[in-house]
Design an enzyme around this catalytic site. Structure first.
Site, PDB file in Angstrom:
ATOM      1  N   ASP A  77     -30.025  74.037  31.875  1.00 57.59           N
ATOM      2  CA  ASP A  77     -29.175  75.246  32.347  1.00 57.59           C
ATOM      3  C   ASP A  77     -30.030  76.221  32.746  1.00 57.59           C
ATOM      4  OD1 ASP A  77     -27.375  73.304  31.741  1.00 57.59           O
ATOM      5  OD2 ASP A  77     -25.959  74.444  30.957  1.00 57.59           O
ATOM      6  N   HIS A  79     -28.193  79.622  34.471  1.00 63.87           N
ATOM      7  CA  HIS A  79     -27.134  80.185  34.171  1.00 63.87           C
ATOM      8  C   HIS A  79     -27.511  81.832  34.659  1.00 63.87           C
ATOM      9  CE1 HIS A  79     -24.083  78.004  32.708  1.00 63.87           C
ATOM     10  NE2 HIS A  79     -24.712  77.418  31.605  1.00 63.87           N
ATOM     11  N   ASP A 109     -25.859  73.916  36.567  1.00 63.47           N
ATOM     12  CA  ASP A 109     -25.564  75.061  35.908  1.00 63.47           C
ATOM     13  C   ASP A 109     -26.467  76.064  36.322  1.00 63.47           C
ATOM     14  OD1 ASP A 109     -23.113  73.999  35.051  1.00 63.47           O
ATOM     15  OD2 ASP A 109     -23.685  74.537  32.941  1.00 63.47           O
ATOM     16  N   ASN A 141     -21.207  71.472  35.622  1.00 63.61           N
ATOM     17  CA  ASN A 141     -19.949  71.912  35.698  1.00 63.61           C
ATOM     18  C   ASN A 141     -19.468  73.229  36.132  1.00 63.61           C
ATOM     19  OD1 ASN A 141     -21.125  72.678  33.153  1.00 63.61           O
ATOM     20  ND2 ASN A 141     -19.123  73.310  32.517  1.00 63.61           N
ATOM     21  N   HIS A 142     -20.589  74.118  36.201  1.00 62.35           N
ATOM     22  CA  HIS A 142     -20.443  75.416  36.854  1.00 62.35           C
ATOM     23  C   HIS A 142     -20.545  75.690  38.092  1.00 62.35           C
ATOM     24  CE1 HIS A 142     -19.970  78.200  33.141  1.00 62.35           C
ATOM     25  NE2 HIS A 142     -20.485  77.068  32.556  1.00 62.35           N
ATOM     26  N   HIS A 170     -25.714  65.826  34.309  1.00 61.33           N
ATOM     27  CA  HIS A 170     -25.618  67.353  33.722  1.00 61.33           C
ATOM     28  C   HIS A 170     -25.282  67.063  32.277  1.00 61.33           C
ATOM     29  CE1 HIS A 170     -25.062  71.452  33.191  1.00 61.33           C
ATOM     30  NE2 HIS A 170     -23.689  71.139  33.070  1.00 61.33           N
ATOM     31  N   HIS A 215     -26.293  70.988  29.783  1.00 57.84           N
ATOM     32  CA  HIS A 215     -25.071  71.392  29.261  1.00 57.84           C
ATOM     33  C   HIS A 215     -24.747  71.856  27.851  1.00 57.84           C
ATOM     34  CE1 HIS A 215     -20.620  71.089  30.052  1.00 57.84           C
ATOM     35  NE2 HIS A 215     -20.503  69.925  29.149  1.00 57.84           N
TER      36      HIS A 215
END
Length: 331
Positions: A79, A81, A107, A139-140, A189, A264
């Site tokens: 990730d 972010h 992500d 998932n984002h 992910h 994740h």
């Protein structure tokens, strides 16, 4: 066994982009070199350029398989972010594109201050060097999540409306959901699904949609491993499952794999093996949310050789801080 006929190689020859720095989609110029220069300076593209970037990637990615084949040597990342300056630190640690081949496991947006600039840089690198960087969906990378946890608001604030967010989400819909390294290491992910026993089944999913609230596509994005679980348990996240060593070992055996690699979940040290080194979690956002104090890592695979490189967050004085509030959330 894996049906290799289902694996589609990258359809765009990056050599075509190397020959010229300017291309066209309709009447709009595609300028990957200029875009990478802008994006590397933490600048987002003019709206027309951002739309052209997204439209080009949609056309290309729509032809990719759900699980894309990747040959080593390759560096695997977790990730990000929206932590743009820490992404630059990642490239300092692991090497620059195209000198290093990368698989990012999703992500890219939400939580950090620079989701737009982060995903723009990664998309520009994907456009220019499609055989040297693979971007998986997390998932984002969905409307439902990014509408709430930062990315939509950031696009709205910087462009004055939500049109660019819509275009980025269209790209998210067609990002691959897995990468198969040397036919031995599967990258996703989140984790596994009780509805997916083979990679062939994973290849047959309809990925070109918003991530649903349940089902195998949801599970691949949302599930987590747990040492205290043997089989399948419904996740407390509200989506996906928690799965254990037995499930992981059966999946690897059924598909002739040696390792399941995923992200994740925050890992304080940046990297963690589980289940007798049958599963690895990679986390690449140091000092997550600018408060967790964790390290970050990238995971290098070269044939049978595996190694981990660690890095820390960029000091506060080396990053700009936009005047914006991040919604309280921790997934």
């Amino acid at each position: 066994m894996i049906d290799t006929n289902l694996l589609r190689v990258t359809v765009c020859d990056e050599g075509e982009l190397e020959k010229s720095t300017t291309h066209f989609i309709g009447s709009r110029k595609i300028e990957p070199e200029q875009w990478i220069t802008w994006a590397s300076e933490c600048k987002y593209l003019p709206e027309s350029d951002a739309v052209a970037l997204c439209a080009t990637l949609i056309d290309r990615l729509s032809l990719e398989a759900n699980v894309v084949p990747v040959s080593s040597p390759v560096t695997i990342c977790g990730d990000i972010h929206g932590q743009f300056y820490d992404l630059l630190e990642l490239f300092k640690t692991g090497g620059t594109v195209p000198n290093t081949k990368y698989v990012f496991m999703g992500d890219y947006v939400d939580r950090g201050h620079y989701s737009l600039e982060t995903v723009t840089l990664l998309f520009c690198l994907l456009l220019k060097y499609p055989n040297q960087i693979t971007l998986l969906r997390g998932n984002h990378e969905s409307r439902r999540i990014s509408n709430v946890y930062g990315f939509y608001d950031e696009c709205q604030n910087k462009y004055g409306h939500g049109n660019v967010h819509k275009w980025f989400c269209k790209v998210f819909d067609v990002l691959p959901i897995g990468a198969l390294i040397d036919e031995s290491v599967l990258c996703v992910h989140g984790g596994l699904s009780p509805d997916i026993r083979t990679i062939d089944s994973l290849m047959l999913l309809d990925r070109a949609q918003e991530v649903p609230n349940k089902g195998p596509l949801c599970d691949i994005m949302w599930s987590d491993p747990d040492d205290d679980v043997e089989d399948w348990v419904i996740s407390q996240r509200g989506a996906g499952f928690v799965f254990g060593a037995k499930v992981t070992e059966e999946f690897l055996m059924n598909n002739d794999l040696s390792l399941l690699c995923r992200s994740h979940q925050l890992v304080d040290e940046g990297f963690k093996y589980m289940f007798n080194e049958k599963l690895a979690t990679v986390w690449s956002a140091p000092n997550y949310c600018y408060r967790c104090g964790n390290a970050a890592a990238v995971f290098e695979i070269d044939g049978n050789n595996r190694s981990t490189k660690y890095f820390n967050a960029v000091p506060d004085g080396s990053r700009e801080k936009p005047d914006r509030v991040v919604a309280p959330y921790f997934l």
